[in-house]
Design a protein around this motif. Structure first.
Motif, PDB file in Angstrom:
ATOM      1  N   SER A 190       0.861  -1.187   0.000  1.00 40.48           N
ATOM      2  CA  SER A 190       0.000   0.000   0.000  1.00 40.48           C
ATOM      3  C   SER A 190       0.887   1.223   0.000  1.00 40.48           C
ATOM      4  O   SER A 190       1.799   1.329   0.819  1.00 40.48           O
ATOM      5  CB  SER A 190      -0.891  -0.014   1.249  1.00 40.48           C
ATOM      6  OG  SER A 190      -1.714   1.130   1.282  1.00 40.48           O
ATOM      7  N   GLN A 191       0.650   2.133  -0.932  1.00 37.70           N
ATOM      8  CA  GLN A 191       1.459   3.358  -0.939  1.00 37.70           C
ATOM      9  C   GLN A 191       0.859   4.412  -0.028  1.00 37.70           C
ATOM     10  O   GLN A 191       1.566   5.028   0.759  1.00 37.70           O
ATOM     11  CB  GLN A 191       1.562   3.914  -2.373  1.00 37.70           C
ATOM     12  CG  GLN A 191       2.498   5.106  -2.435  1.00 37.70           C
ATOM     13  CD  GLN A 191       2.299   5.981  -3.655  1.00 37.70           C
ATOM     14  OE1 GLN A 191       1.222   6.033  -4.247  1.00 37.70           O
ATOM     15  NE2 GLN A 191       3.358   6.669  -4.035  1.00 37.70           N
ATOM     16  N   THR A 192      -0.463   4.621  -0.119  1.00 38.73           N
ATOM     17  CA  THR A 192      -1.055   5.756   0.615  1.00 38.73           C
ATOM     18  C   THR A 192      -2.071   5.323   1.675  1.00 38.73           C
ATOM     19  O   THR A 192      -2.784   6.166   2.213  1.00 38.73           O
ATOM     20  CB  THR A 192      -1.698   6.764  -0.367  1.00 38.73           C
ATOM     21  OG1 THR A 192      -2.687   6.083  -1.158  1.00 38.73           O
ATOM     22  CG2 THR A 192      -0.677   7.386  -1.278  1.00 38.73           C
ATOM     23  N   GLY A 193      -2.142   4.031   1.963  1.00 35.48           N
ATOM     24  CA  GLY A 193      -2.917   3.595   3.128  1.00 35.48           C
ATOM     25  C   GLY A 193      -4.263   2.954   2.844  1.00 35.48           C
ATOM     26  O   GLY A 193      -4.827   2.304   3.721  1.00 35.48           O
ATOM     27  N   ALA A 194      -4.802   3.133   1.626  1.00 34.32           N
ATOM     28  CA  ALA A 194      -6.139   2.582   1.362  1.00 34.32           C
ATOM     29  C   ALA A 194      -6.108   1.046   1.379  1.00 34.32           C
ATOM     30  O   ALA A 194      -6.921   0.400   2.050  1.00 34.32           O
ATOM     31  CB  ALA A 194      -6.666   3.089   0.020  1.00 34.32           C
ATOM     32  N   THR A 195      -5.140   0.459   0.686  1.00 30.63           N
ATOM     33  CA  THR A 195      -5.066  -1.004   0.637  1.00 30.63           C
ATOM     34  C   THR A 195      -4.707  -1.564   2.015  1.00 30.63           C
ATOM     35  O   THR A 195      -5.169  -2.638   2.395  1.00 30.63           O
ATOM     36  CB  THR A 195      -4.042  -1.456  -0.424  1.00 30.63           C
ATOM     37  OG1 THR A 195      -4.324  -0.760  -1.641  1.00 30.63           O
ATOM     38  CG2 THR A 195      -4.098  -2.950  -0.663  1.00 30.63           C
ATOM     39  N   VAL A 211      -4.336  -0.617  -7.515  1.00 33.06           N
ATOM     40  CA  VAL A 211      -4.265  -0.807  -8.971  1.00 33.06           C
ATOM     41  C   VAL A 211      -3.470   0.354  -9.555  1.00 33.06           C
ATOM     42  O   VAL A 211      -3.791   1.517  -9.312  1.00 33.06           O
ATOM     43  CB  VAL A 211      -5.691  -0.851  -9.578  1.00 33.06           C
ATOM     44  CG1 VAL A 211      -5.630  -0.836 -11.109  1.00 33.06           C
ATOM     45  CG2 VAL A 211      -6.434  -2.084  -9.078  1.00 33.06           C
ATOM     46  N   PHE A 262      -2.105   1.557 -13.298  1.00 34.69           N
ATOM     47  CA  PHE A 262      -2.201   1.326 -14.743  1.00 34.69           C
ATOM     48  C   PHE A 262      -2.945   0.027 -15.046  1.00 34.69           C
ATOM     49  O   PHE A 262      -2.494  -0.799 -15.847  1.00 34.69           O
ATOM     50  CB  PHE A 262      -0.805   1.322 -15.389  1.00 34.69           C
ATOM     51  CG  PHE A 262      -0.006   2.550 -15.063  1.00 34.69           C
ATOM     52  CD1 PHE A 262      -0.405   3.799 -15.520  1.00 34.69           C
ATOM     53  CD2 PHE A 262       1.115   2.464 -14.248  1.00 34.69           C
ATOM     54  CE1 PHE A 262       0.319   4.942 -15.184  1.00 34.69           C
ATOM     55  CE2 PHE A 262       1.837   3.600 -13.914  1.00 34.69           C
ATOM     56  CZ  PHE A 262       1.440   4.845 -14.391  1.00 34.69           C
ATOM     57  N   GLY A 263      -4.053  -0.163 -14.361  1.00 41.02           N
ATOM     58  CA  GLY A 263      -4.930  -1.296 -14.653  1.00 41.02           C
ATOM     59  C   GLY A 263      -4.485  -2.630 -14.081  1.00 41.02           C
ATOM     60  O   GLY A 263      -5.153  -3.645 -14.287  1.00 41.02           O
ATOM     61  N   THR A 302      -7.468  -1.808  -3.963  1.00 43.22           N
ATOM     62  CA  THR A 302      -8.200  -0.538  -3.976  1.00 43.22           C
ATOM     63  C   THR A 302      -7.805   0.193  -5.257  1.00 43.22           C
ATOM     64  O   THR A 302      -6.761  -0.081  -5.840  1.00 43.22           O
ATOM     65  CB  THR A 302      -7.876   0.345  -2.745  1.00 43.22           C
ATOM     66  OG1 THR A 302      -6.507   0.762  -2.805  1.00 43.22           O
ATOM     67  CG2 THR A 302      -8.119  -0.405  -1.443  1.00 43.22           C
ATOM     68  N   GLY A 329      -8.872   3.900  -8.013  1.00 42.22           N
ATOM     69  CA  GLY A 329      -9.644   5.113  -8.239  1.00 42.22           C
ATOM     70  C   GLY A 329     -10.977   4.794  -8.880  1.00 42.22           C
ATOM     71  O   GLY A 329     -12.022   5.306  -8.489  1.00 42.22           O
ATOM     72  N   SER A 330     -10.942   3.886  -9.885  1.00 45.88           N
ATOM     73  CA  SER A 330     -12.201   3.566 -10.580  1.00 45.88           C
ATOM     74  C   SER A 330     -12.415   2.067 -10.738  1.00 45.88           C
ATOM     75  O   SER A 330     -13.556   1.612 -10.786  1.00 45.88           O
ATOM     76  CB  SER A 330     -12.233   4.229 -11.959  1.00 45.88           C
ATOM     77  OG  SER A 330     -11.133   3.808 -12.744  1.00 45.88           O
ATOM     78  N   ASN A 374     -11.133   3.848  -3.646  1.00 46.52           N
ATOM     79  CA  ASN A 374     -10.608   4.488  -2.424  1.00 46.52           C
ATOM     80  C   ASN A 374     -11.566   5.558  -1.902  1.00 46.52           C
ATOM     81  O   ASN A 374     -11.615   5.821  -0.711  1.00 46.52           O
ATOM     82  CB  ASN A 374      -9.179   5.002  -2.610  1.00 46.52           C
ATOM     83  CG  ASN A 374      -9.059   5.944  -3.798  1.00 46.52           C
ATOM     84  OD1 ASN A 374     -10.063   6.316  -4.411  1.00 46.52           O
ATOM     85  ND2 ASN A 374      -7.846   6.309  -4.137  1.00 46.52           N
TER      86      ASN A 374
END
Ligand SMILES: Cc1cc2nc3c(=O)[nH]c(=O)nc-3n(C[C@H](O)[C@H](O)[C@H](O)COP(=O)(O)O)c2cc1C
Length: 270
Positions: A35-40, A106, A108-109, A134, A136-137, A164
């Motif tokens: 996880s880079q920013t915490g969501a995952t 995710v 780049f897909g 997690t 964005g879309s 997210n």
């Protein structure tokens, strides 16, 4: 007397064997994630809690600690050069786990590069792998398909994914996911299937626009929609066209008066 001893020894052996079997049956799952920013991380910790699993984070030796643009740039450059990030050694003894939940944002897909390094560096053959992520879309579907291709000797199944922007919905959705797939005990009311897709009405286009209109990375026009409803919620599965490509967009709306339509996932790997 000798016979009695033999019987006692046999009984002791059998009880050992059945205890061993029980232990094996109860063997813990491992939740391993980047996880880079915490969501995952939040999803991983919720999975760990609900499963009673072990957990470990995958870390890049040179952390992706830049902002969004810097991360996009570094990642694109690494992809162009065919370079994978070096990761710190994983502490868990993977041979102790039959079931491993692998989580990632995710990018780049597909799964973020530290997870690609992990699955390349460690032997996962014969394991049951359950993906979670997690995004964005969207990208649970495409990233799982990529992992299936990358790990042909493992049994990779699609797990749980969440935008997210809706991370607060994760605990209840994870409970539904785990119970409906019999990964933990407990009853849930299964969601009904979507109806066959029909051309969208004006009202359904308005619901789609209210859900997705603000999201900058999605430029698709809804064409058809299938629906499902429970007492609490109506679920929409739109078929939409974006630059000549068809994709699917999931939207849900609470049945209470004035509920705001929520965009929950884009499926592009269809
Ligand atoms: C380099 C990069 C690429 C991304 N690519 C996608 C993408 O293709 N699709 C998507 O839905 N989100 C994409 N995102 C958004 C992340 O998946 C999303 O922010 C995720 O929840 C971050 O998880 P984390 O907090 O665990 O790091 C991307 C983010 C970054 C930094």
């Amino acid at each position: 007397m000798r016979k009695l001893w033999l019987l006692a020894a046999l009984a002791a052996l059998l009880s050992c064997a059945s205890e061993k079997k029980q232990d094996e049956g109860a063997s813990k799952a491992l939740v391993i994630f980047y996880s880079q920013t915490g969501a995952t991380r939040a999803v991983a910790e919720e999975l760990q809690k609900q499963l009673g699993a072990d957990i470990e984070a995958i870390e890049a030796v040179e952390a992706y600690d830049g902002d969004f643009q810097a991360t996009i740039q570094r990642s694109q450059q690494e992809r162009a050069e065919g370079v994978l990030p070096e990761i710190k050694p994983v502490e868990a003894d993977l041979s102790q786990y039959d079931v491993i939940f692998i989580g990632y944002p995710v990018w780049f897909g597909t799964f973020a590069p530290p997870v690609e390094s992990f699955i390349k560096n460690y032997d996962l053959s014969g394991k049951r792998i359950i993906t979670f992520c997690t995004f964005g879309s969207g990208g649970l579907d495409s990233s799982t398909a990529d992992m299936q291709r990358a790990l042909p000797d493992a049994d990779v199944v699609m797990g749980y994914g969440v935008r997210n922007a809706r991370i607060e919905s994760a605990p209840a959705e994870i409970e539904y996911f785990l119970k409906s797939n019999k990964m933990v005990e407990g009853e849930v009311d299964l969601l009904p299937d979507y109806s066959a897709p029909q051309p969208v009405s004006e009202e359904e286009i308005a619901i789609y626009d209210a859900a997705c209109g603000d999201y900058p990375m999605l430029h698709a026009q809804p064409v058809r929609v299938g629906k499902a409803a429970t007492a609490a919620m109506t679920y929409y599965l739109y078929e939409a066209e974006e630059n000549g490509q068809m994709l699917k967009v999931k939207v849900q709306v609470g049945n209470e008066e004035g509920a705001k339509p929520e965009f929950t996932e884009v499926l592009r790997a269809i």
